[in-house]
Scaffold this active site. Structure first.
Site, PDB file in Angstrom:
ATOM      1  N   TRP A 165       0.810  -1.230   0.000  1.00  5.47           N
ATOM      2  CA  TRP A 165       0.000   0.000   0.000  1.00  5.47           C
ATOM      3  C   TRP A 165       0.833   1.266   0.000  1.00  5.47           C
ATOM      4  CZ3 TRP A 165       1.927   2.441   4.071  1.00  5.47           C
ATOM      5  CH2 TRP A 165       2.437   1.672   5.122  1.00  5.47           C
ATOM      6  N   ALA A 191      -2.580  -3.968  -2.905  1.00  7.63           N
ATOM      7  CA  ALA A 191      -2.972  -4.119  -1.507  1.00  7.63           C
ATOM      8  C   ALA A 191      -4.431  -3.707  -1.329  1.00  7.63           C
ATOM      9  CB  ALA A 191      -2.073  -3.253  -0.616  1.00  7.63           C
ATOM     10  N   SER A 244       6.685  -7.116   2.921  1.00 11.15           N
ATOM     11  CA  SER A 244       7.528  -7.471   4.067  1.00 11.15           C
ATOM     12  C   SER A 244       8.285  -8.771   3.831  1.00 11.15           C
ATOM     13  CB  SER A 244       6.635  -7.644   5.306  1.00 11.15           C
ATOM     14  OG  SER A 244       5.769  -8.746   5.104  1.00 11.15           O
ATOM     15  N   GLU A 265      11.095  -7.965  -3.455  1.00 14.38           N
ATOM     16  CA  GLU A 265      11.571  -6.676  -2.932  1.00 14.38           C
ATOM     17  C   GLU A 265      11.006  -6.565  -1.531  1.00 14.38           C
ATOM     18  OE1 GLU A 265      13.809  -5.245  -6.215  1.00 14.38           O
ATOM     19  OE2 GLU A 265      13.640  -4.702  -4.112  1.00 14.38           O
ATOM     20  N   GLU A 396      11.969  -2.732  11.388  1.00 13.83           N
ATOM     21  CA  GLU A 396      11.515  -1.528  10.692  1.00 13.83           C
ATOM     22  C   GLU A 396      10.449  -0.842  11.522  1.00 13.83           C
ATOM     23  OE1 GLU A 396      10.011  -3.396   7.113  1.00 13.83           O
ATOM     24  OE2 GLU A 396      11.027  -1.846   5.998  1.00 13.83           O
TER      25      GLU A 396
END
Ligand SMILES: NC(=O)C1=CN([C@@H]2O[C@H](COP(=O)(O)OP(=O)(O)OC[C@H]3O[C@@H](n4cnc5c(N)ncnc54)[C@H](OP(=O)(O)O)[C@@H]3O)[C@@H](O)[C@H]2O)C=CC1
Ligand SMILES: O=C(O)[C@H](O)CS(=O)(=O)O
Length: 492
Positions: A165, A191, A244, A265, A396
């Site tokens: 998103w 998303a 993720s 990625e 993160e």
């Protein structure tokens, strides 16, 4: 202010870009069972619209249509594919304001940033329209008198794509650009939070002349079923994912059953290092850009800021002063630097990291609280006295929180910076050429920004090492992930 749907339609020069049906096999459809799910505006918490909640059956139809369409699409001269992609790019840029407004409405990033993402996303279509014409094979001197060796590059096949998103436009174009340029069919699953940007891209794809069926957009509330269809359907030859590392692992396991080619990625944990000899004002500009771009909801944003002991206090003061000049608000109605986070769950992660750090001795220099605007707004925050034992050093934050770590020596900070399972982006500011040469080589990352905090461009290979991913997106390297190499041995 009325509600987002009304305000958004009033803003759009072309209201037809606010498409609320799914795009499958060249048709605008509802879900087979009529199910829908809501798309909300995180800035106001209201519902913009509903979109169809598709499942595996509709996804299978999109895959089959892509397989049929790519027979002709791949056989066309590369220049024909290039011209259609270029027409799509032109339409994206001609509708940049509308695509930006739709993006801000569904994701929350301020309008100026959203328009910037539209241009960034379009640049991948422009770039790969050009790369389409340069998919070269090779000839190799034969190993025997009667042998002639050639190597062909051919489109890998139908591609399944799952994207996050936080960049709902650019993460799709960074994938479909090279895939379509190579001659592949492409099925995109955006998303659930941000399907409208993908649907608007499909409207423009249709207008640009992309053949029906070659590009589909699957809207769904849950992505796991769509991911399973991509991984289990034998027609799909490639899975490309941005998101993720946790979900990347799930998909890689699912894709293993068919030994499917994957581009991943994934997550980051970027160190941002400021040495004593750094240009401090430049470093502050870089930190503001890298840490706070997209409210910190970026895989390449500075997640840990390491400042050498000689300039620590000065850097902290300059960064706080720069942050004090920024504004938080609704990106659709005012010029702000910070919109809301994508949802309140995102705030939970930021608060968890702040609470953990303070409990272990960190201090809040500025911010630290939910914003007075409520909802998923959060005060841009700086922590000082942050150390390697705190959660923020290993996870993160994905929010507007800048943790400042202090370090003494070059060797010490390289050890700190590399002490993570991630390896996507890293940044450092220094002037000494010896420092620059040693540090850029020692950092274990796929991307290193030296005296800059922004590295995103379509011309360079974007991607991570370690558990930040597989493959590269952008640059001429980006084509390789959507091509298969065929070795021909001709006996004459
Ligand atoms: N390396 C890169 O370029 C980027 C990496 N990221 C990383 O993504 C994360 C933040 O984005 P976020 O969206 O929360 O990431 P997630 O990994 O949670 O989600 C990414 C996408 O995967 C979908 N998804 C979730 N679970 C599954 C599953 N089991 N099977 C198939 N698809 C699934 C999601 O669908 P849905 O949300 O609809 O459930 C979403 O579309 C951060 O870690 C960030 O670092 C983000 C952008 C770029
Ligand atoms: O989603 C992301 O974090 C993007 O990959 C960041 S970038 O490509 O815009 O740098």
């Amino acid at each position: 202010m009325t509600n987002t749907a009304t305000d958004l339609r009033a803003m759009l020069k072309d209201p037809s870009l606010l498409e609320t049906r799914a795009y499958v096999a060249g048709e605008w459809i509802a879900a087979d069972d009529g199910a829908v799910f809501e798309v909300t505006n995180p800035a106001r918490g209201d519902v913009i619209c509903t979109v169809p909640n598709l499942g595996r059956d509709e996804t299978a139809r999109a895959i089959a249509a892509a397989d049929v369409a790519m027979k002709d699409w791949a056989a066309r001269p590369a220049k024909e594919r290039a011209n259609i992609l270029r027409a799509w790019y032109n339409l994206m840029m001609a509708n940049q304001d509308d695509l930006g407004a739709i993006l801000t409405a569904e994701m929350g990033k301020p309008l100026a940033e959203a328009k910037g993402e539209v241009a960034y996303g379009a640049s991948f279509i422009e770039w790969f329209a050009e790369e389409a014409k340069r998919v070269y094979g090779e000839t190799i001197p034969g190993h025997m008198r009667d042998k002639r060796i050639t190597v062909l590059k051919q489109p890998i096949g139908v591609v399944g794509s799952i994207t996050p998103w936080n960049f709902p436009n650019a993460m799709i174009t960074r994938k479909c650009g090279p895939a379509l340029a190579a001659g592949c069919g492409f099925v995109a699953r955006p998303a659930a939070e941000t399907p409208l940007s993908a649907l608007a891209l499909a409207v423009l794809a249709d207008r640009a002349g992309l053949p029906k069926g070659i590009f589909s957009v699957i809207t769904s509330k849950k992505s796991s079923d769509i991911g399973k269809e991509f991984c289990e359907n034998p027609t799909v030859r490639k899975l490309t994912f941005t998101g993720s590392t946790e979900v990347g692992r799930i998909l890689l396991k699912q894709a293993a059953d068919q030994v499917m080619k994957c581009s991943m990625e994934l997550g980051g944990n970027a160190p941002f290092i400021v040495f004593d000899d750094a240009d401090l004002d430049a470093a502050v500009i870089g930190a503001m850009a890298s840490k706070f771009r997209n409210n910190g909801q970026t895989c390449v944003c500075a997640n840990r800021i390491y400042v050498q002991v000689g300039v620590y206090d000065a850097f902290a003061a300059k960064l706080a002063a720069a942050l004090a000049k920024t504004k938080v608000g609704d990106g659709l109605t005012e010029a702000v630097e910070f919109g809301p986070l994508v949802n309140t769950a995102a705030i939970d992660k930021v608060e968890e990291h702040i609470k953990d750090a303070v409990a272990k001795g960190a201090k809040i220099l500025t911010g630290g609280n939910r914003h007075a605007l409520g909802g998923s707004y959060f005060e841009p925050t700086i922590l000082t006295g942050v150390t390697q034992d705190m959660l923020v050093a290993q996870e993160e934050t994905f929010g507007p929180m800048a943790p400042l770590f202090k370090f003494d020596t070059e060797d010490q900070v390289i050890g700190y910076a590399n002490d993570t399972i991630f390896g996507l982006a890293a940044y450092f500011y220094a002037q000494n050429i010896g420092t620059i040469t040693r540090v850029q080589e020692a950092l274990e990352y796929g991307i290193v920004g030296v005296n800059t905090g922004i590295i995103s461009t379509e011309v360079a290979p974007f991607g991570g090492v370690k558990q930040s991913g597989l493959g590269r997106e952008g640059s001429h390297h980006g084509m390789e992930d959507y091509l298969e190499m065929k070795y021909i041995c001709l006996s004459v």
